[in-house]
Design a protein around this motif. Structure first.
Motif, PDB file in Angstrom:
ATOM      1  N   LYS A  79      37.960  38.212  29.568  1.00 13.25           N
ATOM      2  CA  LYS A  79      36.736  38.421  28.541  1.00 13.25           C
ATOM      3  C   LYS A  79      35.560  38.097  29.041  1.00 13.25           C
ATOM      4  N   ASP A  80      35.544  36.696  29.828  1.00 11.70           N
ATOM      5  CA  ASP A  80      34.546  35.920  30.296  1.00 11.70           C
ATOM      6  C   ASP A  80      34.200  35.932  31.871  1.00 11.70           C
ATOM      7  N   THR A  81      34.845  36.714  32.450  1.00  6.57           N
ATOM      8  CA  THR A  81      34.650  36.748  33.747  1.00  6.57           C
ATOM      9  C   THR A  81      33.484  37.092  34.487  1.00  6.57           C
ATOM     10  N   HIS A  82      32.853  37.989  33.572  1.00 17.50           N
ATOM     11  CA  HIS A  82      31.783  38.596  34.129  1.00 17.50           C
ATOM     12  C   HIS A  82      30.125  37.447  34.032  1.00 17.50           C
ATOM     13  N   LYS A  83      30.651  36.376  33.290  1.00 19.38           N
ATOM     14  CA  LYS A  83      29.679  35.288  33.070  1.00 19.38           C
ATOM     15  C   LYS A  83      29.801  34.284  34.145  1.00 19.38           C
ATOM     16  N   ARG A  84      30.953  34.493  35.101  1.00 18.32           N
ATOM     17  CA  ARG A  84      30.916  33.431  36.122  1.00 18.32           C
ATOM     18  C   ARG A  84      30.139  33.786  37.409  1.00 18.32           C
ATOM     19  N   PRO A  85      29.138  32.953  37.532  1.00 24.08           N
ATOM     20  CA  PRO A  85      28.444  33.238  39.073  1.00 24.08           C
ATOM     21  C   PRO A  85      29.379  33.030  40.212  1.00 24.08           C
ATOM     22  N   TRP A  86      30.116  32.415  40.307  1.00 21.30           N
ATOM     23  CA  TRP A  86      31.067  32.138  41.539  1.00 21.30           C
ATOM     24  C   TRP A  86      31.854  33.492  41.968  1.00 21.30           C
ATOM     25  N   VAL A  87      32.498  33.834  40.567  1.00 23.15           N
ATOM     26  CA  VAL A  87      33.256  35.186  40.893  1.00 23.15           C
ATOM     27  C   VAL A  87      32.512  36.390  41.384  1.00 23.15           C
TER      28      VAL A  87
END
Length: 162
Positions: A79-87
Motif C-alpha cells: 500500500k505504501d511502496t510508492h512513497k518509498r524514495p529508495w524503492v
C-alpha cells in the motif's frame, strides 16, 4: 526434483519484510529457491540509519553492488511502496543495469494500489501474488496484472528483455 535457484534482489518497503519471507516461502513450495541480495535492516541498524550515521552515498554503493549480483529485480508492491524514495531509486538503477524488473503485489491486496513511478516506466512484468505468475515472470515472461491476478494494461514504458 531439485530446486531451481534464482539470484534476485527484492526491493521493498522494510515494513513489508514479512512479504519478502512469504514470497520466498511460496516459491520454495514450487521448487524455486530465491537467493535474495537485498538489504534487510535489523532493528539495531535501523536506529543508525534513522540518525543518518550511514550516508546515502554508502547505502547507494552497497545497493548497486547487490543489484549487480542479481539476475532479476523483484519489487514487492504494498500500500505504501510508492512513497518509498529508495524503492523508486532501486528500480531506476536496476533499469540502468539492464535487469529485468518484476513487480509483485503483496498477498491479500484486493484493490488497485499506487505503483512506484519508476516501476510504471521500467517494469518487465507486474503480477499478482500467485506462484505461477511469479514463476512465469522469473522465466522471462512479460505480463501485467491487477492485484487480484486479472489482466491489466501494460504500464508506461517497459523494460525490454532480450
Amino acid at each position: 526434483m531439485a530446486d531451481i535457484v534464482k539470484n534476485v534482489f527484492v526491493s521493498h518497503h522494510h515494513k513489508d519484510d514479512a512479504s519478502v519471507d512469504g514470497l520466498t516461502g511460496m516459491l520454495s513450495g514450487k521448487g524455486y529457491q530465491l537467493r535474495n541480495s537485498s538489504i534487510r535492516v535489523k532493528p539495531e541498524n535501523q536506529k543508525r540509519l534513522d540518525q543518518k550515521k550511514v550516508s546515502d552515498r554508502t547505502i547507494a554503493r552497497l545497493l548497486r553492488m547487490k543489484m549487480r549480483w542479481a539476475g532479476k529485480i523483484i519489487v514487492v508492491i504494498g500500500k505504501d511502496t510508492h512513497k518509498r524514495p529508495w524503492v523508486n531509486w532501486e528500480v531506476k538503477v536496476a533499469h540502468q543495469l539492464g535487469k529485468p524488473i518484476i513487480g509483485v503485489y503483496e498477498n491479500g491486496l484486493k484493490n488497485q494500489v499506487e505503483i512506484p513511478e519508476n516501476l510504471k516506466k521500467y517494469a518487465t512484468s507486474i503480477v499478482g501474488w500467485r506462484s505461477d505468475s511469479v514463476i512465469d515472470a522469473l522465466g522471462g515472461g512479460s505480463q501485467f496484472q491487477n492485484p487480484d491476478g486479472s489482466p491489466s494494461p501494460r504500464t508506461d514504458g517497459g523494460n525490454v528483455v532480450c
